[in-house]
Design a protein around this motif. Structure first.
Motif, mmCIF file in Angstrom:
data_model
loop_
_atom_site.group_PDB
_atom_site.id
_atom_site.type_symbol
_atom_site.label_atom_id
_atom_site.label_comp_id
_atom_site.label_asym_id
_atom_site.label_seq_id
_atom_site.Cartn_x
_atom_site.Cartn_y
_atom_site.Cartn_z
ATOM 1 N N SER A 560 -83.310 -14.604 37.996
ATOM 2 C CA SER A 560 -84.148 -13.495 37.557
ATOM 3 C C SER A 560 -85.082 -13.069 38.681
ATOM 4 O O SER A 560 -85.269 -13.805 39.661
ATOM 5 C CB SER A 560 -84.965 -13.918 36.340
ATOM 6 N N PRO A 561 -85.711 -11.871 38.583
ATOM 7 C CA PRO A 561 -86.675 -11.457 39.613
ATOM 8 C C PRO A 561 -87.830 -12.436 39.776
ATOM 9 O O PRO A 561 -88.422 -12.527 40.846
ATOM 10 C CB PRO A 561 -87.159 -10.089 39.097
ATOM 11 N N ALA A 562 -88.144 -13.186 38.709
ATOM 12 C CA ALA A 562 -89.239 -14.154 38.798
ATOM 13 C C ALA A 562 -88.821 -15.441 39.503
ATOM 14 O O ALA A 562 -89.651 -16.312 39.744
ATOM 15 C CB ALA A 562 -89.759 -14.478 37.396
ATOM 16 N N GLY A 563 -87.525 -15.574 39.804
ATOM 17 C CA GLY A 563 -87.066 -16.724 40.565
ATOM 18 C C GLY A 563 -86.467 -17.841 39.751
ATOM 19 O O GLY A 563 -85.996 -18.822 40.317
ATOM 20 N N PHE A 564 -86.475 -17.727 38.408
ATOM 21 C CA PHE A 564 -85.860 -18.773 37.604
ATOM 22 C C PHE A 564 -84.544 -18.247 37.013
ATOM 23 O O PHE A 564 -84.253 -17.050 37.045
ATOM 24 C CB PHE A 564 -86.806 -19.278 36.508
ATOM 25 N N GLN A 565 -83.756 -19.157 36.442
ATOM 26 C CA GLN A 565 -82.426 -18.798 35.980
ATOM 27 C C GLN A 565 -82.437 -18.367 34.520
ATOM 28 O O GLN A 565 -83.092 -18.982 33.676
ATOM 29 C CB GLN A 565 -81.457 -19.973 36.176
ATOM 30 N N VAL A 566 -81.679 -17.307 34.249
ATOM 31 C CA VAL A 566 -81.551 -16.793 32.896
ATOM 32 C C VAL A 566 -80.076 -16.631 32.566
ATOM 33 O O VAL A 566 -79.225 -16.527 33.456
ATOM 34 C CB VAL A 566 -82.279 -15.435 32.740
ATOM 35 N N GLN A 567 -79.764 -16.588 31.275
ATOM 36 C CA GLN A 567 -78.375 -16.522 30.824
ATOM 37 C C GLN A 567 -77.977 -15.087 30.515
ATOM 38 O O GLN A 567 -77.678 -14.742 29.386
ATOM 39 C CB GLN A 567 -78.173 -17.400 29.596
ATOM 40 N N SER A 568 -77.917 -14.256 31.528
ATOM 41 C CA SER A 568 -77.500 -12.875 31.324
ATOM 42 C C SER A 568 -76.407 -12.483 32.305
ATOM 43 O O SER A 568 -76.180 -11.308 32.542
ATOM 44 C CB SER A 568 -78.704 -11.929 31.455
ATOM 45 N N GLY A 569 -75.721 -13.474 32.860
ATOM 46 C CA GLY A 569 -74.679 -13.196 33.836
ATOM 47 C C GLY A 569 -73.291 -13.266 33.245
ATOM 48 O O GLY A 569 -73.082 -13.679 32.098
ATOM 49 N N GLU A 570 -72.329 -12.861 34.069
ATOM 50 C CA GLU A 570 -70.931 -12.851 33.665
ATOM 51 C C GLU A 570 -70.070 -13.125 34.880
ATOM 52 O O GLU A 570 -70.387 -12.706 35.987
ATOM 53 C CB GLU A 570 -70.578 -11.482 33.061
ATOM 54 N N ARG A 571 -68.997 -13.850 34.664
ATOM 55 C CA ARG A 571 -67.988 -14.082 35.705
ATOM 56 C C ARG A 571 -66.650 -13.646 35.126
ATOM 57 O O ARG A 571 -66.274 -14.107 34.045
ATOM 58 C CB ARG A 571 -67.955 -15.553 36.121
ATOM 59 N N GLY A 592 -40.624 -19.955 43.834
ATOM 60 C CA GLY A 592 -41.445 -18.897 44.397
ATOM 61 C C GLY A 592 -42.580 -18.518 43.477
ATOM 62 O O GLY A 592 -42.496 -18.645 42.251
ATOM 63 N N SER A 593 -43.671 -18.024 44.052
ATOM 64 C CA SER A 593 -44.809 -17.591 43.242
ATOM 65 C C SER A 593 -45.592 -16.531 43.997
ATOM 66 O O SER A 593 -45.594 -16.482 45.233
ATOM 67 C CB SER A 593 -45.729 -18.768 42.899
ATOM 68 N N TYR A 594 -46.255 -15.677 43.222
ATOM 69 C CA TYR A 594 -47.216 -14.719 43.780
ATOM 70 C C TYR A 594 -48.364 -14.593 42.784
ATOM 71 O O TYR A 594 -48.147 -14.530 41.565
ATOM 72 C CB TYR A 594 -46.602 -13.337 44.001
ATOM 73 N N SER A 595 -49.586 -14.542 43.298
ATOM 74 C CA SER A 595 -50.771 -14.417 42.452
ATOM 75 C C SER A 595 -51.703 -13.360 43.028
ATOM 76 O O SER A 595 -52.001 -13.372 44.233
ATOM 77 C CB SER A 595 -51.537 -15.740 42.373
ATOM 78 N N TYR A 596 -52.143 -12.466 42.173
ATOM 79 C CA TYR A 596 -53.241 -11.559 42.494
ATOM 80 C C TYR A 596 -54.393 -11.929 41.576
ATOM 81 O O TYR A 596 -54.274 -11.856 40.341
ATOM 82 C CB TYR A 596 -52.850 -10.102 42.278
ATOM 83 N N THR A 597 -55.520 -12.348 42.152
ATOM 84 C CA THR A 597 -56.665 -12.808 41.378
ATOM 85 C C THR A 597 -57.922 -12.129 41.892
ATOM 86 O O THR A 597 -58.325 -12.351 43.035
ATOM 87 C CB THR A 597 -56.829 -14.338 41.490
ATOM 88 N N ASP A 598 -58.524 -11.314 41.076
ATOM 89 C CA ASP A 598 -59.758 -10.612 41.429
ATOM 90 C C ASP A 598 -60.883 -11.216 40.605
ATOM 91 O O ASP A 598 -61.023 -10.942 39.413
ATOM 92 C CB ASP A 598 -59.613 -9.118 41.139
ATOM 93 N N THR A 599 -61.676 -12.077 41.244
ATOM 94 C CA THR A 599 -62.741 -12.806 40.556
ATOM 95 C C THR A 599 -64.090 -12.309 41.043
ATOM 96 O O THR A 599 -64.366 -12.316 42.243
ATOM 97 C CB THR A 599 -62.619 -14.316 40.789
ATOM 98 N N GLU A 600 -64.933 -11.897 40.097
ATOM 99 C CA GLU A 600 -66.254 -11.358 40.415
ATOM 100 C C GLU A 600 -67.306 -12.058 39.565
ATOM 101 O O GLU A 600 -67.029 -12.510 38.448
ATOM 102 C CB GLU A 600 -66.282 -9.855 40.168
ATOM 103 N N VAL A 601 -68.524 -12.107 40.099
ATOM 104 C CA VAL A 601 -69.576 -12.852 39.416
ATOM 105 C C VAL A 601 -70.905 -12.133 39.597
ATOM 106 O O VAL A 601 -71.155 -11.505 40.631
ATOM 107 C CB VAL A 601 -69.661 -14.303 39.959
ATOM 108 N N ASP A 602 -71.743 -12.204 38.566
ATOM 109 C CA ASP A 602 -73.114 -11.712 38.674
ATOM 110 C C ASP A 602 -73.963 -12.780 39.356
ATOM 111 O O ASP A 602 -74.018 -13.931 38.892
ATOM 112 C CB ASP A 602 -73.685 -11.409 37.288
ATOM 113 N N VAL A 603 -74.600 -12.405 40.448
ATOM 114 C CA VAL A 603 -75.416 -13.351 41.208
ATOM 115 C C VAL A 603 -76.866 -13.341 40.728
ATOM 116 O O VAL A 603 -77.510 -14.377 40.630
ATOM 117 C CB VAL A 603 -75.334 -13.025 42.718
ATOM 118 N N SER A 604 -77.379 -12.166 40.463
ATOM 119 C CA SER A 604 -78.757 -12.003 39.994
ATOM 120 C C SER A 604 -78.815 -10.745 39.153
ATOM 121 O O SER A 604 -77.825 -10.027 38.992
ATOM 122 C CB SER A 604 -79.722 -11.905 41.181
ATOM 123 N N GLU A 605 -80.007 -10.457 38.628
ATOM 124 C CA GLU A 605 -80.136 -9.238 37.840
ATOM 125 C C GLU A 605 -79.974 -8.002 38.711
ATOM 126 O O GLU A 605 -79.646 -6.921 38.220
ATOM 127 C CB GLU A 605 -81.480 -9.237 37.112
#
Length: 712
Positions: A560-571, A592-605
């Motif tokens: 969070s902007p205050a520097g502590f962790q909050v539960q408002s993120g998503e991966r 044989g194999s092929y994988s396309y993986t697009d992984t994104e994450v919220d780091v902060s607000e």
């Protein structure tokens, strides 16, 4: 490993519901190419096995699809399962001379291994961009903190990977997936093998595997597997020596009642492989050149990894009648650990780096039990299988630990000298105890209509709690949560070997910390939508699958902007996976194999949708094996070549280049008893950075291992 997330905006997402032609990545296992006993309590016996070549033979063909227990815990072919599961059978484990559990999954879609190089005390996996949890014989292997339970490939007959959230059958787990290893079981007929191996980095191995019925007691079978293995690590001064023995016993009381007792005892002695290096000198140039991948920033005379792990368990099965069957699977596990592991922490000069230390000295006890009642009915044009389950898990970890952010004098990053340190003081150690338990009740039903349409549904209720007590400070944190998990799926067998499907699964993963207001965090929740198609036509020894998935974790902690962790993120992870195993023509097998993986994450607000560290968007692999025709100069000879491509990954502003490495094998059956083989990985000894997540990690160097085996 920490995951420093890059500051990059989210790419446009594709809507998985609109991917009507997406294909499934459920891998059908090539049948275990021997007359092994089927796992008794974990899954009812599969259909009668098709005769195949002896274990380790260079003349083997894929047998029909078999039932495995990881996907549904019931004896239904994976071709009728609207879920993604990849399988590596024992023949592949033998042919590739697999040395670690993560090594076993290098040629499967959606699975990232080797991102931290060649570790000697931990198996590392990422499945669909998330962490995965490890099970053995359908029961959880606890890997809390640095108490990492290691499963020797020499003692297993198959590896299965459940991709995506798995809480419907297994309870609390990260959303990436579940890796289940199946232990070797007693055989009906007397047989055995002895192995002697040697290779670079002072590799040596002796192993034995004998099994058969007890004399004058055909209803009782035994198996005894043992191994001694030693090797120097990827990093200078690191090494490990392992002693392993696994006795097992099967008793057929009647045709309806069986008991299998599974035990194993293992001892590891060595120095840990600490692959941590800085971007400075690995990914980035310096006035002093690059750091050699073998450079160690540990203390050879102080660091050590000594671990002992033992387990005793059983699998019981009793059929009451043609409809109802009861199964019980239980295990007690004990692990002791003594770990001293120093590592580079940060650059503090042109050539110097500061160091940290991880100290662990303790033990872990775990008890797990899973009770299942399976009912099977068949009416005209309808087949129905009902699963009722109740499981319980308990963990107790007790010991002392230390985590120093300043250990010894700064070390030269390019020419390290050792010995400038003081051992950790008693005052820097914390006495800690972790106790946790989980009780789960689950119901699952699968219905097949007119031999075409498969419907799957299930619900699970879990009660999970854990207490993490700092006995030195007299403080404690933990969680106490209840959770419902749901699943559903539909599959249609369209003919010509084509089976399109759609599925939905969930997971929950409690957090053992509290908020700034000392309130309990909500569990992280995982939800996945998947659609795909499986292709396994009659007359072809093989399969091809393709899947599209949309996997989201909510309640992710962000700053969070205050520097502590909050539960408002998503991966979130979205992707497409293709996988195939099969014979093309006489004696040629392709994986044989092929994988396309697009992984994104919220780091902060303020920063959301950043690309996740470590995870490449593109991965591909292709492996071919060729068995020479009989009655020729090269008969009984098999050769193989494999290529593994891993695309670029990121860590903030850092970009880790893509890389390709090659593997090879050669196997020769001298006669029906003797076999000689040579396996090589990264055979051209490519020097590359595998990934970065604040630290950077070199990929595993070349490995060449020879093996001589005698079979009877």
């Amino acid at each position: 490993m920490s995951e420093q997330m890059p500051i990059r905006r989210r790419h446009c997402r594709f809507a998985i519901a609109g991917v009507s032609a997406a294909l499934a990545t459920t891998a059908f296992s090539a049948a275990y190419a021997q007359t092994e006993r089927a796992p008794v309590p974990a899954a009812p016996a599969p259909a009668a096995p098709v005769p195949a070549a002896p274990e380790g033979s260079a003349t083997t063909t894929l047998a029909p699809v078999v039932v495995t227990e990881t996907a549904l815990k019931i004896a239904i072919p994976l071709s009728e399962t609207p879920r993604s599961v990849s399988v590596v059978d024992q023949q592949e484990l033998i042919d590739r001379n697999v040395q670690s559990l993560d090594d076993a999954l290098r040629y499967r879609a959606g699975i990232l291994t080797g991102q931290f190089g060649d570790d000697n005390n931990t198996d590392w996996f990422k499945v669909r961009g998330f962490d995965a949890i490890t099970y053995q014989d359908g029961l959880r292997i606890y890997q809390e903190g640095f108490y990492q339970w290691m499963v020797p490939p020499y003692g297993i007959e198959r590896v299965e990977v459940f991709k995506g959230p798995s809480s419907i059958l297994y309870g609390q787990a990260p959303p990436g997936g579940l890796i289940n290893t199946i232990s070797k079981r007693p055989a009906d007929e007397t047989r055995g093998r002895v192995d002697a191996g040697f290779g670079n980095r002072n590799y040596r191995r002796l192993g034995f595997d004998v099994s058969g019925p007890i004399k004058n007691h055909d209803n009782v079978q035994y198996r005894l597997v043992g191994q001694y293995k030693a090797r120097e690590g990827q990093v200078d001064y690191s090494e490990n020596t392992r002693y392993y023995i696994a006795p097992s016993l099967n008793i057929d009381f009647t045709d309806d009642t069986q008991l299998t007792i599974l035990t194993s005892f293992q001892r590891d002695n060595g120095r840990p492989t600490n692959p941590f290096k800085l971007a400075y000198g690995t990914l980035n140039d310096t006035p002093f050149g690059k750091v050699d991948r073998g450079t160690s920033y540990s203390e050879p005379a102080y660091d050590r990894n000594q671990a002992e792990q033992n387990q005793v368990g059983y699998q019981f099965r009793h059929a009451f009648d043609d409809t109802w069957t009861f199964k019980q699977n239980a295990r007690y596990s004990h692990r002791e650990l003594e770990l001293r592991s120093s590592y580079v922490l940060a650059r503090v000069g042109e050539r110097q780096g500061s160091r940290g230390l991880v100290y662990r000295d303790g033990e872990l006890d775990a008890w797990t039990i899973d009770n299942q009642l399976v009912g099977e009915w068949q009416w005209e044009n309808v087949e129905n299988t009902l699963l009722l389950g109740l499981d319980y898990q308990h963990i107790d970890q007790d010991g002392q630990e230390g985590n120093l952010s300043s250990f010894g004098q700064p070390i030269d990053l390019f020419d390290p000298e050792y010995g400038n340190f003081q051992p950790i003081a008693d005052g820097d150690l914390v006495k800690r105890q972790i106790k946790g338990k989980q009780t789960g009740l689950y119901v699952q039903n699968q219905t097949k209509l007119y031999d075409r349409l498969v419907l799957l549904g299930g619900v699970r209720y879990d009660m999970a709690d854990q207490t993490n007590t700092n006995r030195t400070a007299g403080t404690a944190q933990g969680y106490d949560v209840d959770n419902y998990s749901y699943t559903g799926g539909i599959l249609f067998e369209a003919g010509y070997g084509l089976s399109p499907y759609f599925s939905y699964t969930e997971s929950f993963d409690p957090l053992g910390r509290t908020t700034e207001a000392a309130e309990q965090y909500e569990p992280r929740q995982g939800r996945q939508y998947e659609t795909g198609i499986k292709f396994a036509p009659n007359g072809w020894d093989g399969y091809a699958t393709l899947a599209a998935f949309d996997l989201t974790e909510t309640n992710t902690l962000i700053t969070s902007p205050a520097g502590f962790q909050v539960q408002s993120g998503e991966r979130q992870s979205q992707g497409i996976e293709f996988e195939t195993v099969g014979y093309i023509g006489r004696g040629v097998q392709l994986i044989g194999s092929y994988s396309y993986t697009d992984t994104e994450v919220d780091v902060s607000e303020a920063v959301r949708g950043a690309r996740a560290a470590l995870i490449p968007r593109h991965q591909a692999s292709l492996r071919a094996e060729y068995e020479f025709a009989p009655n020729t100069v090269l008969s009984n000879f098999k050769v193989g070549l494999g290529a593994r491509y891993v695309g670029e990954s990121v860590d903030g502003d850092l970009t880790v280049p893509d890389y390709t490495v090659f593997d090879a094998l050669a196997i020769y059956d001298v006669d029906e008893h003797w076999q000689v083989q040579v396996n090589g990985t990264n055979i051209f000894n490519k020097d590359y950075v595998a990934s970065c997540d604040y630290w950077c990690y070199y990929g595993a160097p070349a490995s060449v291992i020879g093996n001589i085996s005698y079979r009877w």
